[in-house]
Each structure stands twice: as C-alpha cells, then as structure tokens.
Motif scaffolding. Structure first.
Motif, PDB file in Angstrom:
ATOM      1  N   MET A 159       0.897  -1.207   0.059  1.00 24.12           N
ATOM      2  CA  MET A 159       0.068   0.064  -0.106  1.00 24.12           C
ATOM      3  C   MET A 159       0.860   1.340   0.156  1.00 24.12           C
ATOM      4  N   LEU A 207     -10.954   3.687  -3.200  1.00 27.31           N
ATOM      5  CA  LEU A 207     -10.207   2.638  -2.459  1.00 27.31           C
ATOM      6  C   LEU A 207      -8.761   2.656  -2.970  1.00 27.31           C
ATOM      7  N   LEU A 241     -21.414  -6.909  -4.486  1.00 28.39           N
ATOM      8  CA  LEU A 241     -20.516  -5.871  -4.899  1.00 28.39           C
ATOM      9  C   LEU A 241     -20.299  -4.818  -3.836  1.00 28.39           C
ATOM     10  N   ALA A 242     -21.623  -4.215  -3.468  1.00 31.18           N
ATOM     11  CA  ALA A 242     -21.445  -3.151  -2.359  1.00 31.18           C
ATOM     12  C   ALA A 242     -21.107  -3.595  -1.180  1.00 31.18           C
ATOM     13  N   ALA A 302     -17.168  -4.017  -1.571  1.00 32.51           N
ATOM     14  CA  ALA A 302     -16.496  -2.494  -1.439  1.00 32.51           C
ATOM     15  C   ALA A 302     -16.453  -2.056  -0.207  1.00 32.51           C
ATOM     16  N   LEU A 303     -17.341  -2.131   0.544  1.00 33.34           N
ATOM     17  CA  LEU A 303     -17.743  -1.488   2.036  1.00 33.34           C
ATOM     18  C   LEU A 303     -16.561  -2.398   2.866  1.00 33.34           C
ATOM     19  N   LEU A 359     -13.846  -3.791   2.064  1.00 34.22           N
ATOM     20  CA  LEU A 359     -12.562  -3.438   1.605  1.00 34.22           C
ATOM     21  C   LEU A 359     -12.173  -2.043   2.243  1.00 34.22           C
ATOM     22  N   SER A 360     -13.104  -1.123   2.182  1.00 31.04           N
ATOM     23  CA  SER A 360     -12.767   0.063   2.718  1.00 31.04           C
ATOM     24  C   SER A 360     -12.450   0.048   4.319  1.00 31.04           C
ATOM     25  N   PHE A 361     -13.596  -1.079   4.731  1.00 31.04           N
ATOM     26  CA  PHE A 361     -13.143  -1.049   6.328  1.00 31.04           C
ATOM     27  C   PHE A 361     -11.868  -1.667   6.585  1.00 31.04           C
ATOM     28  N   ILE A 390      -9.317  -1.193   4.838  1.00 30.44           N
ATOM     29  CA  ILE A 390      -8.179  -0.033   4.675  1.00 30.44           C
ATOM     30  C   ILE A 390      -8.204   0.920   6.013  1.00 30.44           C
ATOM     31  N   LEU A 391      -9.433   1.088   6.408  1.00 36.43           N
ATOM     32  CA  LEU A 391      -9.399   1.826   7.638  1.00 36.43           C
ATOM     33  C   LEU A 391      -8.902   1.241   8.659  1.00 36.43           C
ATOM     34  N   VAL A 411     -29.300   0.392  -2.156  1.00 36.60           N
ATOM     35  CA  VAL A 411     -28.263  -0.347  -1.385  1.00 36.60           C
ATOM     36  C   VAL A 411     -26.559  -0.100  -1.827  1.00 36.60           C
ATOM     37  N   LEU A 412     -26.647  -0.032  -3.413  1.00 33.80           N
ATOM     38  CA  LEU A 412     -25.358   0.384  -3.927  1.00 33.80           C
ATOM     39  C   LEU A 412     -24.782   1.679  -4.080  1.00 33.80           C
ATOM     40  N   ALA A 439     -23.772   2.180  -0.182  1.00 40.99           N
ATOM     41  CA  ALA A 439     -22.443   1.593  -0.084  1.00 40.99           C
ATOM     42  C   ALA A 439     -21.429   2.512  -0.299  1.00 40.99           C
ATOM     43  N   ILE A 491     -18.485   4.512   1.804  1.00 41.59           N
ATOM     44  CA  ILE A 491     -17.008   4.521   1.513  1.00 41.59           C
ATOM     45  C   ILE A 491     -16.429   5.952   1.431  1.00 41.59           C
ATOM     46  N   ILE A 528     -16.096   7.160   4.694  1.00 47.01           N
ATOM     47  CA  ILE A 528     -14.873   6.675   5.576  1.00 47.01           C
ATOM     48  C   ILE A 528     -13.658   7.376   4.967  1.00 47.01           C
ATOM     49  N   PHE A 529     -13.709   7.589   3.698  1.00 51.15           N
ATOM     50  CA  PHE A 529     -12.175   8.194   3.167  1.00 51.15           C
ATOM     51  C   PHE A 529     -12.110   9.735   3.244  1.00 51.15           C
TER      52      PHE A 529
END
Lengths: 171, 112, 88
Positions: free
Chosen positions: A1, A153, B83-84, B87-88, B90-92, B94-95, C71-72, C75, C79, C82-83
């Motif tokens: 990373m 991401l 998929l959602a 993705a969520l 994976l971001s968790f 990374i956090l 939902v999408l 989500a 993200i 979060i970022f």
C-alpha cells in the motif's frame, strides 16, 4: 500500500494503449446498457463495463493522474457523486411511473414509435418503451458508484487526507 | 439425482467457509465472503434451470421453451448487493490498516 | 485444539450441506412454474421488452431494483464518508 516511491504508472506503451482502449470500452458499455431490452446485459452490466475505465486508467497511469489535479480532486469527486444522486432521483421517478403505467411511452413518440412484435423476432431498438431510459439511468448510477468506489479505494490513502484521518485516530 | 451445479455450490461454500475459519487476513476473509456469495448466485441460477430450454430472450430465440426468468432477476440483485458489501468491507479493511497497522483480524479486537 | 474444533465444524457443515442438497428437488425440473410461465407468456405485450429478465427487473419488480440501487448508493456513500468525509 505504501510503496515509498512516487507512483507514476507504467510505460508509455501501456498509457497509449489505455488511451486507445478507453473509447471502445465506453462504446461497448453504452451499447450493452442501451440494448438491455433486446440482448443479454442491461444497465448494471453496461455500467460495470464502463466503470472499468477508471480501473484501467489507475493501473496505467498510477495515482499521479489524480494527484495532478489534487486541488480539485475532492470537488470533482463530489461532482461525480452529485451526478449519481441526480441519476438516482431520475431512476426513482421513472421506475415509479413505469410500475404504475402500463407500457408507458411505448409506440407514442418520435423514438418509441415502434411496438414490439410478439413472439420470436429480430428486435428493434425503439420498441422497449421506458425500459431503455431506465437502463441508461441505472447504468449512469452504476458507473458513478463503481468508479467512485474504485478511485476512493485505490487513490485516497496518501497525502494530507490520510494524515488527517490517522492523526484523528492517534489522539 | 443430484445435479452437478449443486455439487459445485457445495464445493464453493466449503472453500469460502474454510477460508473464513482458518485464515485471519482481512482481505482473504473478504474474498471468502465473496466466494460464498458467488456460490449462492450459482445456486439461485441452477434452481431456475429447465431442461432443454433457451435463455428467456425473444430476440432471435432458438426455441420458445425458456428457463425461469425470476431467479435470474434476483441473481442480478444479489450480484450488485455482493459488490456493495465487498466494496464496503474492503474500505473497512483499509481503515483498520490505517488505525492499527496490520490486517490480522486476530491481533486486535474492534471494540476494546 | 482450536483448529480441531474448527475442522469439526467444517465437517459437520459439509454433512449438513450434503443432506440439504440431497433433499432438494431434482435438478433441471422445477416444480411450480406458474409465475414464470406467466412472465414468459405476457412480458412482451405488457412491458414491450424482448428480454424477459429485463422486464422482470425493470417493470414487474421495479421497486426491488430501486432498493438494490439504494443499497449500492448507500455503500458508495459509506466509502465516501470513511475516506474523505472526515476533513476538518
């Protein structure tokens, strides 16, 4: 990373091929999304195809493609998100009307003047009524959503922003 | 008679569950959850299969006996939700890596 | 020791899955197909779409699709939060 060195992407051959491939990928995704009522596919598949352009450019150019416009990066991302919100609202209205109206927009106007022939047929593009519009709206929403997720991401883990997140954590 | 796709569903679910049980890396856990989701998608598709049928699309259809369309529509929903979720998660991950400097789910507890 | 417990759980779940699949109805012959036959018969004249899956997704179950896109969207909003939602 954290690789430590500046991530400037791959060789110029890969960058040129990425430029050349972006237009056919976008065209094919738009085709899949527009012909969702005739062929396999639809808004979700077409949106996912178009959203691979973001991953392709990030793989080819590295994170510097976002860092070059670092001052405006957040505003551009928010613009993408607002476009996604708008497409979502359009989808709400269109899907509600399509649920309660019976073959709404089919054989009515300039583009939708063809009615679908029953049974096995060759398939005309304008015969879908409101379904191509809904496919395009869903495709726009999926493009923005997946592109934003991929960019967030893969890119936003360096620089001042991650310092603010990490600094907030250590206190 | 047990169909071959059901055997494939069992194999995929066992793969995902073994990775969930024996691996501690968060990326591998996310991959395991996605494998289980793909197995569920395969199960949904294979429940709607009719023998000697075509895809439910009338454009140049080879025959008019078609497989059931509703499981395929629900599978489309399931794919997007997978998929959602991935993705969520994976971001968790990374956090989590930014906070604790590791991806090992056994090293730190999230609460405490 | 703990590895043995986990392996035992995996074996038990393998037996459970095998039992479940052996008791499910046979492959390639679904039992009740009335709803899907109605969709196949009437999708073209009711929704004007050649693709029956698209007509189910975007017309018969459009509210389901609305929830799916919600939902999408949420989500992606998660993200985003979060970022870069925590800037001061």
């Amino acid at each position: 990373m954290k690789t430590g060195k500046e991530d400037t992407g791959l060789s110029p051959i890969v960058e040129t091929v990425a430029y050349l491939l972006a237009v056919p990928i976008a065209t094919f995704g738009f085709y899949v999304a527009l012909h969702g009522h005739l062929t396999p596919g639809g808004g979700f598949a077409g949106g996912a195809i178009v959203a691979t352009i973001a991953a392709l450019f990030l793989a080819a150019f590295g994170r510097s493609i976002i860092k070059g416009l670092h001052a405006k990066a957040f505003s551009s991302l928010r613009t993408l998100k607002n476009i996604g919100i708008t497409a979502f609202g359009v989808l709400v209205l269109i899907s509600l009307s399509a649920t309660f109206l019976h073959r709404f927009l089919a054989n009515s106007g300039w583009f939708f003047k063809i009615s679908v022939p029953f049974g096995r047929n060759a398939g005309q593009l304008g015969s879908g009524g409101i379904i191509p519009l809904m496919n395009l709206a869903v495709g726009l929403e999926v493009v923005m959503g997946i592109s934003l997720a991929v960019i967030l991401l893969l890119v936003i883990d360096e620089g001042e922003n991650s310092e603010s997140i990490g600094g907030g954590a250590r206190e | 008679m047990i169909g071959v796709p059901f055997i494939a569903v069992i194999v995929l679910i066992l793969l995902g569950l073994s990775a969930l049980l024996f691996k501690r890396n968060m990326i591998k856990i996310v991959m395991a959850i996605h494998i289980i989701g793909s197995a569920v998608n395969l199960f949904l598709i294979s429940t709607g299969y009719r023998a000697d049928s075509a895809a439910p699309i009338f454009s140049n259809a080879p025959k008019l006996e078609m497989v059931l369309p509703t499981p395929q529509a629900l599978t489309l929903t399931s794919i997007v939700i997978n998929l959602a979720i991935v993705a969520l998660m994976l971001s968790f991950a990374i956090l989590f890596f930014k906070y604790y400097g590791t991806l090992d789910a056994g090293k730190r507890r999230l609460f405490g | 020791m703990e590895v043995k417990i986990r392996a035992g759980a995996l074996v038990v779940l393998f037996g459970f899955l095998l039992l479940a699949v052996a008791s499910v109805r046979p492959f390639a012959s679904p039992e009740s197909t009335a709803m899907d036959d109605y969709f196949i018969q009437n999708a073209q004249e009711e929704t004007g779409s050649n693709n029956v899956v698209t007509s189910v997704v975007f017309d018969y179950r459009a509210l389901d699709t609305l929830g799916e896109t919600t939902v999408l969207f949420s989500a992606v909003c998660g993200i985003f939060t979060i970022f870069i939602g925590r800037k001061k």
